[in-house]
Design an enzyme around this catalytic site. Structure first.
Site, PDB file in Angstrom:
ATOM      1  N   LYS A 218      -7.241   6.720  10.497  1.00 54.60           N
ATOM      2  CA  LYS A 218      -8.558   6.750  10.644  1.00 54.60           C
ATOM      3  C   LYS A 218      -9.011   7.039  12.064  1.00 54.60           C
ATOM      4  O   LYS A 218     -10.270   7.311  12.277  1.00 54.60           O
ATOM      5  CB  LYS A 218      -9.282   5.358  10.064  1.00 54.60           C
ATOM      6  CG  LYS A 218      -9.414   5.010   8.752  1.00 54.60           C
ATOM      7  CD  LYS A 218     -10.096   3.923   8.138  1.00 54.60           C
ATOM      8  CE  LYS A 218     -10.044   3.683   6.924  1.00 54.60           C
ATOM      9  NZ  LYS A 218     -10.590   2.247   6.452  1.00 54.60           N
TER      10      LYS A 218
ATOM     11  N   GLY B  62       0.624  -1.178   0.147  1.00 50.97           N
ATOM     12  CA  GLY B  62      -0.065  -0.003   0.069  1.00 50.97           C
ATOM     13  C   GLY B  62       0.820   1.306  -0.055  1.00 50.97           C
ATOM     14  O   GLY B  62       0.309   2.238  -0.620  1.00 50.97           O
TER      15      GLY B  62
ATOM     16  N   ASP C 193      -5.550   1.853  10.111  1.00 50.53           N
ATOM     17  CA  ASP C 193      -7.287   1.372  10.266  1.00 50.53           C
ATOM     18  C   ASP C 193      -7.320   1.114  11.672  1.00 50.53           C
ATOM     19  O   ASP C 193      -7.676   1.540  12.637  1.00 50.53           O
ATOM     20  CB  ASP C 193      -7.480   0.731   9.095  1.00 50.53           C
ATOM     21  CG  ASP C 193      -8.784   0.099   9.069  1.00 50.53           C
ATOM     22  OD1 ASP C 193      -9.715   0.678   9.943  1.00 50.53           O
ATOM     23  OD2 ASP C 193      -9.643  -0.451   7.972  1.00 50.53           O
TER      24      ASP C 193
ATOM     25  N   ASP D  55      -5.743  -0.286  -2.184  1.00 52.44           N
ATOM     26  CA  ASP D  55      -6.474  -1.131  -2.983  1.00 52.44           C
ATOM     27  C   ASP D  55      -7.864  -1.559  -2.740  1.00 52.44           C
ATOM     28  O   ASP D  55      -7.941  -1.641  -1.636  1.00 52.44           O
ATOM     29  CB  ASP D  55      -5.605  -2.400  -3.428  1.00 52.44           C
ATOM     30  CG  ASP D  55      -5.428  -3.403  -2.496  1.00 52.44           C
ATOM     31  OD1 ASP D  55      -5.162  -2.939  -1.425  1.00 52.44           O
ATOM     32  OD2 ASP D  55      -5.989  -4.775  -2.702  1.00 52.44           O
TER      33      ASP D  55
HETATM   34  P1  IMP Z   1      -4.830  -2.004   9.955  1.00 57.70           P
HETATM   35  O1  IMP Z   1      -3.957  -3.291  10.154  1.00 57.70           O
HETATM   36  O2  IMP Z   1      -6.167  -2.326  10.190  1.00 57.70           O
HETATM   37  O3  IMP Z   1      -4.381  -0.946  10.655  1.00 57.70           O
HETATM   38  O4  IMP Z   1      -4.927  -1.934   8.425  1.00 57.70           O
HETATM   39  C1  IMP Z   1      -3.434  -1.605   7.896  1.00 57.70           C
HETATM   40  C2  IMP Z   1      -3.586  -1.845   6.317  1.00 57.70           C
HETATM   41  O5  IMP Z   1      -4.921  -2.318   6.039  1.00 57.70           O
HETATM   42  C3  IMP Z   1      -3.004  -0.672   5.418  1.00 57.70           C
HETATM   43  O6  IMP Z   1      -1.691  -0.619   5.453  1.00 57.70           O
HETATM   44  C4  IMP Z   1      -3.736  -1.074   4.212  1.00 57.70           C
HETATM   45  O7  IMP Z   1      -3.206  -1.642   3.532  1.00 57.70           O
HETATM   46  C5  IMP Z   1      -5.114  -1.860   4.483  1.00 57.70           C
HETATM   47  N1  IMP Z   1      -6.259  -0.884   4.796  1.00 57.70           N
HETATM   48  C6  IMP Z   1      -6.819  -0.335   5.923  1.00 57.70           C
HETATM   49  N2  IMP Z   1      -7.931   0.269   5.494  1.00 57.70           N
HETATM   50  C7  IMP Z   1      -8.038   0.566   4.197  1.00 57.70           C
HETATM   51  C8  IMP Z   1      -8.667   1.145   3.237  1.00 57.70           C
HETATM   52  O8  IMP Z   1      -9.637   2.069   3.722  1.00 57.70           O
HETATM   53  N3  IMP Z   1      -8.599   0.977   1.979  1.00 57.70           N
HETATM   54  C9  IMP Z   1      -7.633   0.056   1.535  1.00 57.70           C
HETATM   55  N4  IMP Z   1      -6.838  -0.525   2.418  1.00 57.70           N
HETATM   56  C10 IMP Z   1      -6.839  -0.408   3.673  1.00 57.70           C
HETATM   57 MG    MG Z   2      -4.191  -3.307   1.211  1.00 57.95          MG
END
Ligand code: IMP
Ligand code: MG
Length: 187
Positions: free
Chosen positions: A143, A56, A115, A171
Site C-alpha cells: 500500500k 494471508g 500495510d 480476509d
Molecule cells: P501490516 O502489519 O499493517 O503491514 O499488515 C500486515 C498484515 O495485515 C497482512 O499480512 C494482512 O494479513 C493484513 N492486512 C493488511 N492490510 C489488509 C487488507 O487491506 N486486507 C486484508 N488484510 C490486510
Molecule cells: Mg489477515
C-alpha cells in the site's frame, strides 16, 4: 450485473460486495513475472527457503512457488496482527515458528500485503538474527503507506490502493480468503 460482479456474489452466497481490484488473470500474469524474477536472482546452487507468512499468503505462496523453476524449499510462519477488524492492532504475535534451519540459507519471506509495516518491522529482525546468507521479502501487494518500514520488499506485485482488500488469501474476519481475485468489499 457485470460478469465479475456475478462471480463475486457466487463466492459470497449472493451478498453483493464492492468491486474487483485485480482480476484472476492480472494476478496470474503478475505472479508468473515475479516467479521468473526470483528464479533469475539467485545462483543455481543457492539454498533457498521460501517462508510464507500465514494465513494471508497461502494462495499467493502456492501459486508463486510453482512459477519458480529451480530447487527451493518451503516453510511457514504464523503471525497474527489483526483481530476481526480492518485496522492493525499494532501487536504481532508469532503463533508458529518454523523448524527449518535458516543459518547460511537464502530466506525469502512471502507476505500477502504490506500495510502499516508493523508485521515486517516486528518479524524481520528476528529472522535476520538467525544468520541467513541473505534475507529478502516478496509481497504481492504494497500500500506504500508504512511510515517507517525497516525492510523494503525486493519484489512487489502491485502497488495497492489504500483501501481494505479481500480475496486471494486476504480476509475480512476470516471471510473471502478463497476469492480467486482481489476485491474491495463494501464494509
Ligand atoms: P501490516 O502489519 O499493517 O503491514 O499488515 C500486515 C498484515 O495485515 C497482512 O499480512 C494482512 O494479513 C493484513 N492486512 C493488511 N492490510 C489488509 C487488507 O487491506 N486486507 C486484508 N488484510 C490486510
Ligand atoms: Mg489477515
Amino acid at each position: 450485473m457485470r460478469a465479475a460482479e456475478r462471480e463475486f456474489t457466487e463466492y459470497t452466497g449472493g451478498e453483493p460486495l464492492g468491486h474487483v481490484v485485480y482480476s484472476a488473470s492480472q494476478i496470474a500474469d503478475c505472479v508468473a513475472r515475479m516467479g521468473a524474477d526470483i528464479a533469475a536472482a539467485y545462483p543455481p546452487d543457492a539454498d533457498i527457503l521460501m517462508l510464507g507468512l500465514l494465513k494471508g499468503s497461502f494462495v499467493f505462496l502456492g501459486d508463486l512457488v510453482r512459477q519458480i523453476r529451480r530447487p527451493l524449499q518451503v516453510d511457514f510462519l504464523v503471525a497474527s496482527s489483526y483481530g476481526k477488524g480492518t485496522t492493525s492492532s499494532g501487536n504481532v504475535e508469532l503463533l508458529y515458528d518454523p523448524r527449518a534451519p535458516m543459518a547460511g540459507r537464502h530466506i525469502i519471506l512471502v507476505e500477502d500485503i504490506v500495510d502499516s509495516g508493523t508485521t515486517l518491522n516486528q518479524l524481520c529482525g528476528a529472522l535476520v538474527d538467525r544468520g541467513p546468507a541473505s534475507f529478502e521479502i516478496c509481497a504481492l501487494l504494497h500500500k506504500r503507506i508504512a511510515p517507517d518500514l525497516e525492510w523494503e520488499p525486493r519484489w512487489v506485485g502491485f502497488d495497492a490502493p489504500n483501501e481494505f482488500l479481500v480475496g486471494y488469501g486476504l480476509d475480512h474476519g476470516e471471510d473471502f480468503r478463497h476469492l480467486p481475485f482481489i476485491a474491495c468489499p463494501r464494509t
